[in-house]
Design an enzyme around this catalytic site. Structure first.
Site, PDB file in Angstrom:
ATOM      1  N   ARG A 232       3.778   6.523  13.221  1.00  0.00           N
ATOM      2  CA  ARG A 232       4.376   7.465  12.275  1.00  0.00           C
ATOM      3  C   ARG A 232       5.659   8.008  12.898  1.00  0.00           C
ATOM      4  O   ARG A 232       5.750   8.200  14.112  1.00  0.00           O
ATOM      5  CB  ARG A 232       3.410   8.614  11.947  1.00  0.00           C
ATOM      6  CG  ARG A 232       2.233   8.216  11.073  1.00  0.00           C
ATOM      7  CD  ARG A 232       2.663   7.894   9.649  1.00  0.00           C
ATOM      8  NE  ARG A 232       1.538   7.586   8.780  1.00  0.00           N
ATOM      9  CZ  ARG A 232       1.068   6.363   8.557  1.00  0.00           C
ATOM     10  NH1 ARG A 232       1.621   5.325   9.177  1.00  0.00           N
ATOM     11  NH2 ARG A 232       0.049   6.166   7.735  1.00  0.00           N
ATOM     12  N   GLU A 261      11.419  10.082   6.266  1.00  0.00           N
ATOM     13  CA  GLU A 261      11.632   8.918   5.396  1.00  0.00           C
ATOM     14  C   GLU A 261      11.941   9.339   3.960  1.00  0.00           C
ATOM     15  O   GLU A 261      11.349  10.297   3.456  1.00  0.00           O
ATOM     16  CB  GLU A 261      10.376   8.035   5.417  1.00  0.00           C
ATOM     17  CG  GLU A 261      10.097   7.444   6.788  1.00  0.00           C
ATOM     18  CD  GLU A 261       8.829   6.601   6.818  1.00  0.00           C
ATOM     19  OE1 GLU A 261       8.199   6.421   5.753  1.00  0.00           O
ATOM     20  OE2 GLU A 261       8.458   6.140   7.903  1.00  0.00           O
ATOM     21  N   HIS A 279       9.663   0.948   6.870  1.00  0.00           N
ATOM     22  CA  HIS A 279       8.235   1.225   6.807  1.00  0.00           C
ATOM     23  C   HIS A 279       7.502   0.130   6.014  1.00  0.00           C
ATOM     24  O   HIS A 279       6.917   0.379   4.963  1.00  0.00           O
ATOM     25  CB  HIS A 279       7.966   2.595   6.174  1.00  0.00           C
ATOM     26  CG  HIS A 279       6.599   3.125   6.518  1.00  0.00           C
ATOM     27  ND1 HIS A 279       6.312   4.470   6.547  1.00  0.00           N
ATOM     28  CD2 HIS A 279       5.434   2.495   6.847  1.00  0.00           C
ATOM     29  CE1 HIS A 279       5.045   4.654   6.866  1.00  0.00           C
ATOM     30  NE2 HIS A 279       4.493   3.469   7.046  1.00  0.00           N
TER      31      HIS A 279
END
Length: 313
Positions: A232, A261, A279
Protein backbone atom coordinates in the site's frame (compact mmCIF):
# COMPACT_ATOMS: atom_id res chain seq x y z
CA UNK A 1 -38.40 -14.14 -2.16
CA UNK A 2 -37.19 -10.54 -1.97
CA UNK A 3 -33.58 -10.07 -3.06
CA UNK A 4 -31.16 -8.47 -0.56
CA UNK A 5 -30.19 -4.90 -1.44
CA UNK A 6 -26.47 -4.48 -2.16
CA UNK A 7 -24.70 -1.18 -2.73
CA UNK A 8 -21.57 -1.09 -4.89
CA UNK A 9 -19.40 1.86 -3.87
CA UNK A 10 -17.59 2.49 -7.15
CA UNK A 11 -16.93 0.78 -10.51
CA UNK A 12 -14.66 -2.24 -10.08
CA UNK A 13 -15.41 -5.03 -12.51
CA UNK A 14 -18.04 -5.20 -15.25
CA UNK A 15 -18.41 -8.91 -14.58
CA UNK A 16 -18.92 -8.32 -10.86
CA UNK A 17 -21.42 -5.57 -11.51
CA UNK A 18 -23.40 -7.74 -13.93
CA UNK A 19 -23.45 -10.80 -11.69
CA UNK A 20 -24.45 -8.78 -8.61
CA UNK A 21 -27.34 -7.25 -10.54
CA UNK A 22 -28.66 -10.70 -11.51
CA UNK A 23 -28.50 -12.11 -7.97
CA UNK A 24 -29.32 -9.11 -5.81
CA UNK A 25 -31.01 -5.74 -5.96
CA UNK A 26 -27.95 -3.68 -6.90
CA UNK A 27 -27.53 0.03 -6.15
CA UNK A 28 -24.57 1.93 -7.63
CA UNK A 29 -23.39 4.69 -5.34
CA UNK A 30 -21.20 6.41 -7.95
CA UNK A 31 -24.21 7.11 -10.18
CA UNK A 32 -25.71 9.41 -7.54
CA UNK A 33 -24.53 13.01 -7.25
CA UNK A 34 -25.36 13.35 -3.55
CA UNK A 35 -23.98 10.64 -1.26
CA UNK A 36 -25.86 11.87 1.86
CA UNK A 37 -29.13 12.00 -0.08
CA UNK A 38 -28.54 8.50 -1.45
CA UNK A 39 -27.95 7.00 2.00
CA UNK A 40 -30.92 8.87 3.47
CA UNK A 41 -33.21 7.45 0.80
CA UNK A 42 -31.86 3.89 0.99
CA UNK A 43 -30.58 3.52 4.55
CA UNK A 44 -33.31 1.11 5.62
CA UNK A 45 -32.90 -1.06 2.52
CA UNK A 46 -29.18 -1.75 2.20
CA UNK A 47 -27.95 -4.98 3.76
CA UNK A 48 -24.59 -5.34 2.02
CA UNK A 49 -21.76 -3.11 0.80
CA UNK A 50 -19.21 -4.01 -1.87
CA UNK A 51 -16.02 -1.93 -1.81
CA UNK A 52 -12.40 -2.20 -2.94
CA UNK A 53 -8.91 -0.80 -2.38
CA UNK A 54 -9.94 2.76 -3.25
CA UNK A 55 -13.13 2.95 -1.22
CA UNK A 56 -14.35 0.63 1.49
CA UNK A 57 -16.66 1.35 4.40
CA UNK A 58 -15.88 3.84 7.15
CA UNK A 59 -17.55 4.61 10.47
CA UNK A 60 -19.72 7.31 8.88
CA UNK A 61 -21.15 4.81 6.42
CA UNK A 62 -22.07 2.24 9.06
CA UNK A 63 -23.86 4.86 11.10
CA UNK A 64 -25.92 5.79 8.05
CA UNK A 65 -26.91 2.16 7.29
CA UNK A 66 -28.76 0.67 10.27
CA UNK A 67 -29.68 -2.56 8.45
CA UNK A 68 -26.20 -3.27 7.10
CA UNK A 69 -25.09 -6.86 7.77
CA UNK A 70 -22.03 -7.53 5.63
CA UNK A 71 -19.21 -5.76 3.76
CA UNK A 72 -17.58 -7.67 0.89
CA UNK A 73 -14.24 -6.24 -0.20
CA UNK A 74 -13.11 -6.75 -3.78
CA UNK A 75 -9.50 -6.88 -2.57
CA UNK A 76 -7.28 -8.73 -0.11
CA UNK A 77 -6.57 -5.62 1.96
CA UNK A 78 -9.01 -4.38 4.58
CA UNK A 79 -7.38 -0.99 5.22
CA UNK A 80 -10.34 0.90 3.74
CA UNK A 81 -12.72 -0.65 6.26
CA UNK A 82 -13.16 0.61 9.82
CA UNK A 83 -12.76 -2.82 11.38
CA UNK A 84 -13.25 -1.68 14.96
CA UNK A 85 -16.58 -0.12 14.08
CA UNK A 86 -17.71 -3.24 12.24
CA UNK A 87 -16.75 -5.44 15.20
CA UNK A 88 -18.68 -3.16 17.51
CA UNK A 89 -21.80 -3.47 15.34
CA UNK A 90 -21.39 -7.18 14.64
CA UNK A 91 -21.17 -6.70 10.89
CA UNK A 92 -19.40 -9.39 8.86
CA UNK A 93 -16.51 -8.56 6.54
CA UNK A 94 -15.04 -10.64 3.69
CA UNK A 95 -12.13 -10.15 1.32
CA UNK A 96 -10.52 -11.96 -1.61
CA UNK A 97 -7.26 -13.58 -0.45
CA UNK A 98 -5.32 -16.28 -2.30
CA UNK A 99 -6.88 -15.75 -5.74
CA UNK A 100 -4.69 -12.69 -6.37
CA UNK A 101 -1.49 -13.95 -4.75
CA UNK A 102 0.17 -15.27 -7.91
CA UNK A 103 -0.44 -12.15 -9.98
CA UNK A 104 0.77 -9.72 -7.33
CA UNK A 105 3.86 -11.81 -6.62
CA UNK A 106 4.64 -12.10 -10.33
CA UNK A 107 4.30 -8.35 -10.73
CA UNK A 108 6.71 -7.75 -7.86
CA UNK A 109 9.33 -9.86 -9.65
CA UNK A 110 8.50 -8.01 -12.86
CA UNK A 111 9.12 -4.67 -11.16
CA UNK A 112 12.44 -5.88 -9.78
CA UNK A 113 13.51 -7.01 -13.23
CA UNK A 114 12.25 -3.82 -14.88
CA UNK A 115 14.20 -1.60 -12.48
CA UNK A 116 17.45 -3.58 -12.45
CA UNK A 117 17.51 -4.25 -16.20
CA UNK A 118 16.14 -0.77 -17.01
CA UNK A 119 13.43 -2.27 -19.19
CA UNK A 120 11.33 0.88 -19.52
CA UNK A 121 14.33 3.13 -20.13
CA UNK A 122 15.73 0.81 -22.79
CA UNK A 123 12.30 0.58 -24.44
CA UNK A 124 12.26 4.38 -24.66
CA UNK A 125 15.84 4.28 -26.00
CA UNK A 126 14.72 2.18 -28.96
CA UNK A 127 11.51 4.12 -29.60
CA UNK A 128 13.33 7.46 -29.60
CA UNK A 129 15.78 6.31 -32.26
CA UNK A 130 18.82 6.73 -29.97
CA UNK A 131 19.98 3.17 -30.62
CA UNK A 132 21.27 4.33 -34.01
CA UNK A 133 23.71 6.59 -32.18
CA UNK A 134 25.15 3.91 -29.89
CA UNK A 135 24.39 1.09 -27.48
CA UNK A 136 22.27 1.41 -24.35
CA UNK A 137 24.20 1.58 -21.08
CA UNK A 138 24.76 -1.52 -19.00
CA UNK A 139 22.14 -2.55 -16.44
CA UNK A 140 22.28 -4.73 -13.30
CA UNK A 141 21.59 -8.47 -13.03
CA UNK A 142 18.93 -9.89 -10.71
CA UNK A 143 20.25 -13.39 -10.16
CA UNK A 144 22.02 -13.85 -6.86
CA UNK A 145 20.89 -10.57 -5.31
CA UNK A 146 19.72 -10.48 -1.70
CA UNK A 147 15.99 -9.82 -1.35
CA UNK A 148 14.40 -8.53 1.83
CA UNK A 149 10.63 -8.86 2.17
CA UNK A 150 8.53 -6.76 4.52
CA UNK A 151 5.63 -9.04 5.43
CA UNK A 152 5.93 -12.78 4.84
CA UNK A 153 2.24 -13.51 4.39
CA UNK A 154 0.64 -15.16 1.36
CA UNK A 155 1.98 -12.64 -1.14
CA UNK A 156 5.34 -12.15 0.56
CA UNK A 157 5.92 -15.91 0.62
CA UNK A 158 4.98 -16.20 -3.06
CA UNK A 159 7.48 -13.44 -3.92
CA UNK A 160 10.17 -15.24 -1.92
CA UNK A 161 9.59 -18.52 -3.77
CA UNK A 162 9.87 -16.77 -7.13
CA UNK A 163 13.02 -14.91 -6.11
CA UNK A 164 14.57 -18.19 -5.00
CA UNK A 165 14.39 -19.33 -8.62
CA UNK A 166 16.91 -16.56 -9.35
CA UNK A 167 19.21 -17.91 -6.61
CA UNK A 168 18.46 -14.91 -4.40
CA UNK A 169 19.14 -14.98 -0.67
CA UNK A 170 15.83 -14.30 1.10
CA UNK A 171 15.30 -12.51 4.41
CA UNK A 172 12.23 -10.91 5.91
CA UNK A 173 10.71 -8.70 8.59
CA UNK A 174 7.27 -9.22 10.12
CA UNK A 175 5.55 -8.91 13.48
CA UNK A 176 6.90 -12.29 14.50
CA UNK A 177 9.18 -14.98 13.16
CA UNK A 178 7.42 -17.45 10.90
CA UNK A 179 7.65 -21.19 11.61
CA UNK A 180 8.51 -23.68 8.87
CA UNK A 181 10.84 -21.40 6.90
CA UNK A 182 14.60 -21.15 6.66
CA UNK A 183 14.57 -17.53 5.54
CA UNK A 184 16.60 -15.17 7.69
CA UNK A 185 14.34 -13.23 10.08
CA UNK A 186 14.97 -9.65 11.22
CA UNK A 187 12.87 -8.25 14.04
CA UNK A 188 13.95 -4.75 13.01
CA UNK A 189 13.21 -3.47 9.50
CA UNK A 190 16.34 -1.30 9.48
CA UNK A 191 18.46 -4.41 9.98
CA UNK A 192 16.59 -6.05 7.10
CA UNK A 193 17.21 -3.06 4.81
CA UNK A 194 20.89 -2.96 5.80
CA UNK A 195 21.34 -6.57 4.78
CA UNK A 196 19.56 -6.70 1.43
CA UNK A 197 19.97 -5.24 -2.02
CA UNK A 198 16.27 -5.26 -2.92
CA UNK A 199 13.57 -4.40 -0.37
CA UNK A 200 10.02 -5.46 -1.22
CA UNK A 201 7.02 -4.12 0.72
CA UNK A 202 4.31 -6.79 0.85
CA UNK A 203 2.63 -6.38 4.24
CA UNK A 204 -0.87 -5.25 5.16
CA UNK A 205 -1.44 -1.56 5.88
CA UNK A 206 -2.09 -0.97 9.57
CA UNK A 207 -1.32 1.81 12.03
CA UNK A 208 1.95 0.01 12.77
CA UNK A 209 3.00 -0.27 9.12
CA UNK A 210 2.08 3.28 8.09
CA UNK A 211 5.34 4.81 6.78
CA UNK A 212 7.22 1.71 7.89
CA UNK A 213 9.66 2.58 5.10
CA UNK A 214 10.96 5.96 6.24
CA UNK A 215 14.22 7.88 5.77
CA UNK A 216 16.14 5.62 8.17
CA UNK A 217 15.05 2.50 6.30
CA UNK A 218 15.82 4.04 2.91
CA UNK A 219 19.27 5.14 4.07
CA UNK A 220 19.89 1.66 5.45
CA UNK A 221 19.01 0.22 2.04
CA UNK A 222 21.58 2.60 0.60
CA UNK A 223 22.68 4.07 -2.75
CA UNK A 224 22.89 0.64 -4.40
CA UNK A 225 19.49 -0.49 -3.09
CA UNK A 226 16.18 -0.96 -4.88
CA UNK A 227 12.77 -0.46 -3.28
CA UNK A 228 9.70 -2.23 -4.63
CA UNK A 229 6.23 -1.54 -3.24
CA UNK A 230 3.27 -3.73 -4.15
CA UNK A 231 1.64 -3.35 -0.70
CA UNK A 232 0.00 0.00 0.00
CA UNK A 233 1.25 3.47 -0.82
CA UNK A 234 1.00 4.76 2.74
CA UNK A 235 3.58 2.21 3.88
CA UNK A 236 6.31 4.32 2.26
CA UNK A 237 7.09 7.90 3.21
CA UNK A 238 6.79 9.27 -0.33
CA UNK A 239 8.59 12.61 0.17
CA UNK A 240 11.53 10.73 1.67
CA UNK A 241 11.51 8.26 -1.21
CA UNK A 242 11.49 11.09 -3.75
CA UNK A 243 14.35 12.95 -2.07
CA UNK A 244 16.43 9.76 -1.79
CA UNK A 245 16.03 9.06 -5.50
CA UNK A 246 16.79 12.65 -6.50
CA UNK A 247 19.85 12.79 -4.25
CA UNK A 248 21.21 9.41 -5.30
CA UNK A 249 20.75 7.85 -1.85
CA UNK A 250 18.70 5.08 -3.48
CA UNK A 251 19.49 3.37 -6.79
CA UNK A 252 15.93 2.89 -8.01
CA UNK A 253 12.35 1.94 -7.25
CA UNK A 254 9.46 -0.06 -8.67
CA UNK A 255 6.12 1.28 -7.48
CA UNK A 256 2.59 -0.01 -8.01
CA UNK A 257 0.89 1.81 -5.13
CA UNK A 258 0.90 5.42 -3.94
CA UNK A 259 -0.07 7.34 -0.86
CA UNK A 260 -2.72 9.51 -2.53
CA UNK A 261 -3.87 7.52 -5.53
CA UNK A 262 -4.25 8.37 -8.34
CA UNK A 263 -1.90 11.27 -7.55
CA UNK A 264 1.79 10.48 -8.16
CA UNK A 265 4.65 12.74 -6.99
CA UNK A 266 5.56 14.79 -10.05
CA UNK A 267 9.31 14.46 -9.41
CA UNK A 268 9.07 10.69 -10.01
CA UNK A 269 7.75 11.11 -13.53
CA UNK A 270 11.04 12.27 -14.96
CA UNK A 271 13.26 9.60 -13.36
CA UNK A 272 14.40 6.73 -15.58
CA UNK A 273 15.51 4.61 -12.63
CA UNK A 274 11.92 4.37 -11.40
CA UNK A 275 9.18 2.14 -12.85
CA UNK A 276 5.67 3.40 -12.13
CA UNK A 277 2.50 1.31 -12.42
CA UNK A 278 -1.12 2.40 -11.75
CA UNK A 279 -1.96 -0.07 -8.94
CA UNK A 280 -2.41 -3.06 -11.22
CA UNK A 281 -0.95 -5.81 -9.02
CA UNK A 282 -3.96 -8.11 -9.38
CA UNK A 283 -5.36 -6.65 -12.58
CA UNK A 284 -5.54 -9.56 -14.98
CA UNK A 285 -8.69 -10.85 -16.65
CA UNK A 286 -8.38 -14.17 -14.87
CA UNK A 287 -7.80 -12.83 -11.37
CA UNK A 288 -10.37 -10.07 -11.70
CA UNK A 289 -13.02 -12.67 -12.47
CA UNK A 290 -11.85 -14.98 -9.67
CA UNK A 291 -12.06 -12.09 -7.18
CA UNK A 292 -15.53 -11.18 -8.41
CA UNK A 293 -16.71 -14.78 -8.06
CA UNK A 294 -15.41 -14.85 -4.48
CA UNK A 295 -17.23 -11.62 -3.61
CA UNK A 296 -20.46 -13.01 -5.04
CA UNK A 297 -20.11 -16.42 -3.38
CA UNK A 298 -19.45 -14.84 0.02
CA UNK A 299 -22.62 -12.79 -0.28
CA UNK A 300 -24.64 -15.77 -1.47
CA UNK A 301 -23.55 -18.07 1.35
CA UNK A 302 -24.07 -15.32 3.92
CA UNK A 303 -27.64 -14.63 2.84
CA UNK A 304 -28.15 -18.40 2.58
CA UNK A 305 -27.17 -18.72 6.27
CA UNK A 306 -23.99 -20.67 5.47
CA UNK A 307 -20.40 -20.10 6.64
CA UNK A 308 -18.43 -17.40 4.84
CA UNK A 309 -15.76 -18.64 2.45
CA UNK A 310 -13.16 -15.97 3.27
CA UNK A 311 -14.13 -14.10 6.42
CA UNK A 312 -11.98 -11.03 6.99
CA UNK A 313 -13.68 -10.35 10.33
Amino acid sequence: MEKPVVVMINPMSEYLEHELSTRFTLLKLWTHTSKPKFFKQNSNLIKAVVGDTSCGADAEMIESLPRLEIVASYSVGLDKIDLEKWKEKGIRVTNTPDVLTDDVAALAIGLIMAVLRRVCASDGFVRSGKWKDGDFRLATKFSGKSVGIVGLGRIGSAIAKRAEAFRCAISYHSRSQKPHTDYKYYSNIIDLATNCHILVVACALTQETHHIVNRKVIDALGPNGILVNIGRGAQVDEPELVSALLEGRLAGAGIDVYENEPEVPEQLLGLDNVVLLPHVGSDTEETSKAMAVLVIRNLEVYFGNKPLLTPGL
